[in-house]
Motif scaffolding. Structure first.
Motif, short mmCIF file in Angstrom:
data_model
loop_
_atom_site.label_atom_id
_atom_site.label_comp_id
_atom_site.label_asym_id
_atom_site.label_seq_id
_atom_site.Cartn_x
_atom_site.Cartn_y
_atom_site.Cartn_z
N TYR A 45 6.48 -5.45 -7.17
CA TYR A 45 6.54 -3.64 -6.86
C TYR A 45 7.86 -3.72 -6.82
O TYR A 45 8.98 -4.63 -6.55
N ALA B 198 0.14 -1.26 -2.39
CA ALA B 198 1.76 -0.97 -2.19
C ALA B 198 1.30 0.61 -1.96
O ALA B 198 0.23 1.78 -2.57
N PHE C 178 3.02 -2.13 2.27
CA PHE C 178 1.38 -2.55 2.05
C PHE C 178 0.93 -2.55 2.70
O PHE C 178 0.93 -3.22 3.77
#
Length: 204
Positions: free
Chosen positions: A57, A74, A88
């Motif tokens: 990410y 996510a 998350f």
């Protein structure tokens, strides 16, 4: 993102953000590798080919990246006053009622605030907010090659026991806070994943 998702993600952080709201810093030593062991090497750029079952990410607006297990999910909340950038969810978590998750948020700090002062403020806030607050461990650590600190603690919320791993560092006028929040009974199940995520956090 729909309103229900936003509300759920913000609920995550209400518990976490209350501790950071006091605007001081942090630093403290001690404890063993029980907290953050076998750190991931974050000295270079992370590439997907290096992560195996991890995904990457990246957030260019806030200048950080974090690797997370492909079995996790996510979610980015809408802009909010808590500084929450991303959450998350652990495998099989319900977005409307999450119990085990990790968040990344930031807090703008007063000029001159140190890591040590920030830590003192967090601990004072936690002790004042939760009568049964239990400090389990704390230690200095490196986060993205910067001085950081980590605190492990337990609390009870509405009769349910939770265990939390809170790690943070300061860059410029901002604190970057990574928090693993779990039911006490589930903490060990996702602990290694959470530690890998914390160790993979990189500031641009």
């Amino acid at each position: 993102m729909d309103q229900n998702v936003q509300k759920s993600l913000l609920f995550f952080f209400l518990f976490v953000a209350c501790m950071a709201a006091s605007g001081e810093e942090c630093a403290e030593p001690m404890t063993d590798a029980w907290i953050i062991d076998k750190p991931i090497d974050v000295s270079g750029a992370l590439g997907l080919s290096d992560l195996g079952e991890m995904l990457l990410y990246e957030n260019s607006e806030h200048g950080f990246s974090v690797a997370y297990p492909s079995s996790w999910r996510a979610e980015e909340p809408d802009p909010n006053d808590l500084g929450v950038v991303v959450g998350f969810l652990a495998p099989d978590e319900d977005i409307d009622d999450p119990k085990n998750y990790l968040t990344v948020q930031f807090e703008v700090l007063p000029a001159g605030l140190t890591l040590e002062g920030y830590t003192e403020a967090i601990l004072a806030n936690l002790r004042g907010s939760y009568p049964d607050f239990q400090l389990l461990a704390e230690a200095d650590m490196k986060i993205s090659e910067r001085p950081g600190h980590v605190i492990a603690y337990g609390v009870t919320v509405e009769g349910t026991a939770y265990q939390v791993l809170l790690a943070y560092t300061i860059k410029g006028d901002k604190a970057y806070i990574i928090t693993y929040y779990a039911l006490s009974e589930s903490y060990a199940q996702f602990e290694d994943d959470a530690k890998r995520m914390i160790n993979s956090f990189v500031l641009s």
